[in-house]
Design a protein around this motif. Structure first.
Motif, PDB file in Angstrom:
ATOM      1  N   PRO A  39       1.238  -1.190   0.004  1.00  0.00           N
ATOM      2  CA  PRO A  39       0.125   0.164   0.160  1.00  0.00           C
ATOM      3  C   PRO A  39       1.235   1.145   0.168  1.00  0.00           C
ATOM      4  O   PRO A  39       2.001   0.643   0.801  1.00  0.00           O
ATOM      5  N   VAL A  40       0.187   2.390  -1.017  1.00  0.00           N
ATOM      6  CA  VAL A  40       1.424   3.598  -0.617  1.00  0.00           C
ATOM      7  C   VAL A  40       0.900   3.917   0.610  1.00  0.00           C
ATOM      8  O   VAL A  40      -0.019   4.279   2.047  1.00  0.00           O
ATOM      9  N   VAL A  41       1.922   4.881   1.131  1.00  0.00           N
ATOM     10  CA  VAL A  41       1.841   5.227   2.505  1.00  0.00           C
ATOM     11  C   VAL A  41       1.231   6.769   2.583  1.00  0.00           C
ATOM     12  O   VAL A  41       1.657   7.531   1.751  1.00  0.00           O
ATOM     13  N   LYS A  42       0.138   6.680   3.079  1.00  0.00           N
ATOM     14  CA  LYS A  42      -0.207   8.212   2.763  1.00  0.00           C
ATOM     15  C   LYS A  42      -0.678   9.835   3.611  1.00  0.00           C
ATOM     16  O   LYS A  42      -1.071  10.402   4.157  1.00  0.00           O
ATOM     17  N   SER A  43      -0.169   8.444   5.204  1.00  0.00           N
ATOM     18  CA  SER A  43      -0.002   9.830   6.471  1.00  0.00           C
ATOM     19  C   SER A  43       1.250   9.088   7.035  1.00  0.00           C
ATOM     20  O   SER A  43       1.574   8.011   7.388  1.00  0.00           O
ATOM     21  N   ILE A  44       1.256  10.088   8.195  1.00  0.00           N
ATOM     22  CA  ILE A  44       1.898   9.840   8.790  1.00  0.00           C
ATOM     23  C   ILE A  44       1.586   8.729  10.068  1.00  0.00           C
ATOM     24  O   ILE A  44       2.138   7.438  10.370  1.00  0.00           O
ATOM     25  N   LEU A  72       2.855   5.537   8.111  1.00  0.00           N
ATOM     26  CA  LEU A  72       3.896   5.154   8.219  1.00  0.00           C
ATOM     27  C   LEU A  72       4.432   4.755  10.096  1.00  0.00           C
ATOM     28  O   LEU A  72       4.715   3.571   9.751  1.00  0.00           O
ATOM     29  N   LYS A  73       2.873   4.930  10.683  1.00  0.00           N
ATOM     30  CA  LYS A  73       4.205   4.073  12.129  1.00  0.00           C
ATOM     31  C   LYS A  73       3.825   3.271  12.102  1.00  0.00           C
ATOM     32  O   LYS A  73       4.510   2.357  12.455  1.00  0.00           O
ATOM     33  N   ALA A 105       7.489  -3.384  10.131  1.00  0.00           N
ATOM     34  CA  ALA A 105       8.824  -3.432   9.828  1.00  0.00           C
ATOM     35  C   ALA A 105       9.365  -4.671  11.087  1.00  0.00           C
ATOM     36  O   ALA A 105      10.014  -4.906  10.777  1.00  0.00           O
ATOM     37  N   LEU A 106       9.128  -3.576  12.144  1.00  0.00           N
ATOM     38  CA  LEU A 106      10.111  -3.797  13.257  1.00  0.00           C
ATOM     39  C   LEU A 106       9.854  -4.959  13.744  1.00  0.00           C
ATOM     40  O   LEU A 106      10.998  -5.971  14.462  1.00  0.00           O
ATOM     41  N   LEU A 117       3.764   1.211   9.824  1.00  0.00           N
ATOM     42  CA  LEU A 117       4.418   0.759   8.783  1.00  0.00           C
ATOM     43  C   LEU A 117       5.634   0.459   9.622  1.00  0.00           C
ATOM     44  O   LEU A 117       6.436  -1.053   9.347  1.00  0.00           O
ATOM     45  N   ARG A 118       6.199   1.013  10.235  1.00  0.00           N
ATOM     46  CA  ARG A 118       7.218   0.676  10.978  1.00  0.00           C
ATOM     47  C   ARG A 118       7.047  -0.024  12.174  1.00  0.00           C
ATOM     48  O   ARG A 118       8.027  -0.450  12.276  1.00  0.00           O
TER      49      ARG A 118
END
Ligand SMILES: Cc1cc2nc3c(=O)[nH]c(=O)nc-3n(C[C@H](O)[C@H](O)[C@H](O)COP(=O)(O)O)c2cc1C
Lengths: 593, 122
Positions: free
Chosen positions: B2-7, B10-11, B17-18, B13-14
Motif C-alpha cells: 500500500p502507498v503510505v498516505k499519512s504519518i 508510516l508509523k 517492519a520492526l 508500517l514501522r
C-alpha cells in the motif's frame, strides 16, 4: 496478538510478482488452511529476500529456510513435509547466498558511526529494513510539522558543511537556492567520487541508499524543487543498481512521486551515470554532463543555486551531505553540533589507505587528531616503520608532515596547513616514501584528467609534471624549485575550475614541508628515501654475501655475476634498480645508496 | 504494497517492519521442539502442537521459538516434546498430551522448573 510459531515472508518484488508470487502467496495460505496450519503459520509480504533470479521465493522464520523457484504444484507437499512435519524440502532450497560484507567491520577504536550507521546492518534492497531504523520518519516530520524555512534553519544550526570537498555550509546553500528566482528547481546528488582510492560514498550508496534519497527529498522540500538527479559514476554498477531499486521501492511506498505522504508536496528522482571523467565531479561539469553535453566546467558565478541545470536554480550536494540530513532532522541540530570542533561539526568518513595496519573505511568526529586516526583507528604504521606524511583531500589535496600529527582535524586546520579536507581520501606514508615522487604521481593523475578547456590547467599541469619527472630522473636544474613555485601560483590563480586551481597543491605542500628532499634530488643527485631509480644504486656488501647465487638467478637483466660461494657484484651499466636482488637476499647483503 | 498516505500509516508500517525484524533475529529465551514424524502425528502430536501454541498465546509469552522435527526412533514415547531454555541442556518429555503440553509450557518454559515426572528416562 496471535502467536504464530512460524512466519513465511513471500518476496513481492516486481520480478517475483512477474513469476507469480501473488498467486503463490494466496495458494500457500489456502494450502496451510486446508492442512489445519492457518493459525500456526503466518504469511507476510516482503520487498526483498534473495536475488529474485529464481522467483518466487519465500523465507521462513525462525528457521531461516529459504525456498526458491516454487510452483503451485510444489505447495501441497511443501506444506505437508515442511510446515506440518518439519522436514526441510532440500530440492526446493534456494541456492542464493547473500554476499558477505567484508568491507566494513565493527567500529574501530574512536570511530563514531553516523553516516555509516546502517551500513552492513540493514538490507539495502529492503525498504522496510530502513523504515524499521526510523527511515522516512524525518521526511514525515518535515512535511507535516516544519516549514521549508524551519528545515533550512535546522540544517544551518547543525553546522553541517558540504562533504564533497569545499565544506560550504549546507544550510546556506539551501537558503540561496530557495531564494533564487526560477522554476522548476532541481536537487542533484554528486555521487561521482572520482578521487583515486576513495570509496566512502559508494559504501553509503550500496549499504544505505534510502538515507541519501530521504535527504534529497527533504532538501527538495526545503528549496522548493520538484525533480532530482543522482549522478553516479558508471564504475559503481552495484551502487547504481541498488539506488535504482531503492528509488523504485520509495516510489511504490509513496515517498517519491505525487502527493508524498498525502501532502501536496511532489518530487521524483532518477539516477544518471557518469562515464568516469574526474572533472565530471566538479559541479558545473557534472550538470553539463546531466544535460547531455560534454562534461566541461564553466566559470562561476553564476553558481548552480542561481543558474544550474538548464539554467534553473539547482542545489548540488555530496552523497554524505544528504545522508546525514534525516538524522539531523530527527535527533536535532544540537545533537549533531555537539560533535566536532567550533567550525566543523559532526563526523566525517575517510578512506584510510597506504602504510597503516588497518586500511579501509572509517568514520570519526571532527577534532580528532591525525595521530589518533593513524595510530588508534588505523592501528599504526605497517611493519613498525616511522611516519613520514599523510596526504589528505585526494589528488588536489596536500601532504602534511609529522608536525601536524597532533592538530585537531577540521576544515580550517587542514587548509591552514596547506592541504584540504576534500571528500575524505587519506593516504598514510611511511619513512620510505619519496615526497618528490609522490608529487610526481599526483601530478600525473591531474594532468591526465585535466579537461583541456582552459590553458593554465591543460599546459601548466603538463609542464609541472615534466619538471617533476626531470627531478626524479636526476636531471633537476638549479632553478627548478623556483619554476615550480612560479608555475603553481600561476595555475592556481588563472585556472577555470577547482581542478586547475587545486592542481598545484601536491607540489606546493611537498615543497613547503619537504623542501630539503627536492634540494637533495636537484643539487646532490640523491633520493633520501631511496625510491627514485635514477638516483640510487644497488650494491652487494662482500662482508655479508655468501655467494649463494640467489640474487644472480633472480636478476631479470642478468646484471649480477660472481663465483659460487664468492661475493657477487652488480654491473651498474646493466642494473635497472628493480630491487629484486634486495628482496630475495637472505643475508641482507644488498645495500641501496 | 500500500502507498503510505499519512504519518499514521508510516508509523504502522514501522511497527510492522520492526516486528518482521524481530522475527528475523533468531534465538529466543526458550526453544520448544515437537517431534512430527508420522508416528508423532499418529500419536496426536498435532494436538500437542496446538496446545503449546494456545498456551503460549494465552500466557502472552513472546520470546519462545516453537520448532518441529521428524522421528528420532523413540516412537513408543510419542508425542515427544523437547524444551531447551537458553544456556541449559535440552529436556525431553514423552507421551505429551494436550494437557501435559500446557503444563510443560507453564511450569518449565515460563516457570523455569522441569516437570520431572514427564521426562523421558535416558
Ligand atoms: C575536479 C573536481 C572534482 C570534484 N569531484 C567531486 C566528487 O567526486 N564528489 C563530490 O561530491 N564533489 C566533488 N567536487 C566538488 C563539487 O564541485 C561540489 O563542490 C560538491 O559536489 C558540492 O557538494 P557539497 O556542498 O555537499 O560538498 C569536485 C570538485 C572538483 C573541482
Amino acid at each position: 496478538m496471535r502467536y504464530y510459531r512460524s512466519h513465511v515472508m513471500v518476496c513481492t518484488s516486481p520480478q517475483c510478482v512477474d513469476k507469480g508470487a501473488r498467486t503463490l502467496m494466496k495458494r500457500l495460505q489456502e494450502e496451510l488452511a486446508a492442512q489445519g496450519l492457518a493459525d500456526e503459520v503466518a504469511v507476510l509480504e516482503t520487498p526483498h529476500i534473495g536475488d529474485c533470479a529464481n522467483g518466487p521465493e519465500i523465507m521462513v522464520y525462525p528457521d531461516r529456510v529459504h525456498y526458491a523457484g516454487l510452483t503451485l504444484e510444489d505447495l501441497p507437499s511443501l506444506v505437508e513435509e515442511y510446515f506440518k512435519k518439519g522436514r526441510v524440502v532440500t530440492r526446493l532450497l534456494s541456492q542464493f547466498r547473500p554476499p558477505v560484507d567484508k568491507e566494513l567491520g565493527p567500529p574501530k577504536p574512536k570511530e563514531v558511526r553516523v553516516v555509516l550507521r546502517n551500513c552492513g546492518k540493514i538490507d539495502p534492497e529492503n525498504i522496510e529494513d530502513y523504515i524499521a531504523e526510523d527511515g522516512y520518519q524525518a521526511l514525515a516530520k518535515v512535511l507535516t510539522e516544519m516549514t521549508p524555512e524551519q528545515v533550512i534553519e535546522e540544517i544551518l544550526a547543525s553546522g553541517l558543511r558540504g562533504r564533497g570537498g569545499a565544506g560550504f555550509p549546507t544550510g546556506r546553500k539551501w537558503q540561496f537556492c530557495r531564494a533564487a528566482a526560477g522554476s522548476p528547481k532541481y536537487v542533484v546528488c554528486n555521487a561521482d567520487e572520482g578521487d583515486p582510492g576513495a570509496f566512502m560514498n559508494r559504501r553509503v550508496l550500496e549499504g544505505d541508499p534510502h538515507s541519501v534519497i530521504e535527504g534529497m527529498i527533504i532538501a527538495a522540500y526545503a528549496i522548493g524543487a520538484s525533480y532530482g538527479y543522482i549522478y553516479c559514476r558508471a564504475e559503481y554498477p552495484i551502487a547504481v543498481r541498488t539506488l535504482r531499486e531503492a528509488i523504485r521501492q520509495a516510489r511504490e511506498y509513496g515517498f517519491l512521486g505525487q502527493n508524498i505522504l498525502g501532502t501536496d508536496f511532489s518530487f521524483d528522482l532518477e539516477v544518471r551515470m557518469g562515464a568516469g571523467a574526474f572533472v565530471c565531479g566538479e559541479e558545473t561539469a557534472l550538470m553539463a554532463s546531466i544535460e547531455g553535453k560534454r562534461g566541461h566546467p564553466r566559470t562561476r558565478p553564476p553558481f548552480p543555486a542561481v543558474s544550474g541545470l538548464w539554467g534553473k536554480p539547482t542545489n548540488i550536494n555530496n552523497v554524505e551531505s544528504y545522508a546525514v540530513v534525516p538524522q539531523i532532522i530527527l535527533k536535532g541540530s544540537a545533537w549533531y553540533a555537539s560533535m566536532g570542533t567550533a567550525t566543523s561539526k559532526g563526523t566525517k568518513t575517510f578512506a584510510l589507505a597506504g602504510d597503516v595496519n588497518n586500511t579501509g573505511l572509517i568514520e570519526v568526529p571532527f577534532g580528532i587528531t591525525m595521530r589518533e586516526i593513524i595510530y588508534d583507528v588505523g592501528g599504526g604504521i605497517k611493519g613498525g616503520k616511522g611516519f613520514k606524511a599523510v596526504q589528505t583531500g585526494g589528488p588536489m589535496g596536500g601532504c602534511l608532515p609529522a608536525a601536524y600529527l597532533d592538530v585537531p582535524v577540521d576544515y580550517e586546520s587542514l587548509t591552514s596547513a596547506g592541504s584540504i579536507m576534500g571528500s575524505g581520501g587519506m593516504v598514510v606514508m611511511d619513512e620510505e616514501t619519496c615526497m618528490v615522487d609522490i608529487a610526481r604521481f599526483f601530478m600525473e593523475f591531474i594532468q591526465d584528467e585535466s579537461c583541456g578547456k582552459c590553458i593554465p590547467c591543460r599546459v601548466g599541469t603538463r609542464h609541472l609534471l615534466e619538471i617533476l619527472e626531470r627531478i626524479c630522473a636526476g636531471l633537476g636544474k638549479p632553478d627548478d624549485i623556483e619554476e615550480l613555485e612560479h608555475l603553481s601560483s600561476l595555475i592556481r590563480r588563472s585556472s577555470l575550475c577547482g581542478l586547475g586551481q587545486g592542481a598545484p597543491n601536491p607540489v606546493v605542500t611537498t615543497l613547503r614541508h619537504f623542501r630539503s628532499e627536492y634540494e637533495a634530488h636537484i643539487y646532490d643527485k640523491r633520493c633520501p628515501a631511496k625510491v627514485c631509480r635514477a638516483l640510487i644504486r644497488y650494491e652487494i656488501d662482500p662482508a655479508f654475501c655468501t655467494g649463494c647465487t640467489l640474487c644472480a638467478r633472480n636478476c631479470p637483466v642478468n646484471a649480477i655475476s660472481g663465483e659460487r660461494r664468492q661475493p657477487h657484484t652488480i654491473n651498474q651499466e646493466l642494473c635497472t634498480r628493480c630491487g629484486i636482488c634486495k628482496q630475495v637476499c637472505k643475508f641482507d647483503a644488498v645495500t641501496v645508496s | 504494497m500500500p502507498v503510505v498516505k499519512s504519518i499514521e500509516e508510516l508509523k504502522r508500517l514501522r511497527e510492522e517492519a520492526l516486528t518482521k525484524r524481530q522475527l528475523q533475529a533468531t534465538g529466543g529465551r526458550a526453544q520448544i521442539t515437537v517431534y512430527m514424524g508420522t508416528c508423532g502425528i499418529a500419536a496426536g502430536a498435532r494436538d500437542t502442537m496446538k496446545a503449546i501454541l494456545d498456551t503460549i498465546e494465552a500466557e502472552n509469552v513472546r520470546d519462545v521459538i516453537v520448532k518441529q522435527t521428524g522421528c528420532i526412533g523413540l516412537c513408543e514415547q510419542e508425542p515427544l516434546v523437547e524444551v531447551q531454555l537458553a544456556d541449559t541442556p535440552p529436556v525431553r518429555y514423552g507421551h505429551v498430551s494436550a494437557e501435559r503440553a500446557a503444563r510443560i509450557v507453564k511450569e518449565h518454559v515460563i516457570g523455569g522448573k522441569i516437570v520431572d515426572e514427564l521426562v523421558v528416562p535416558e
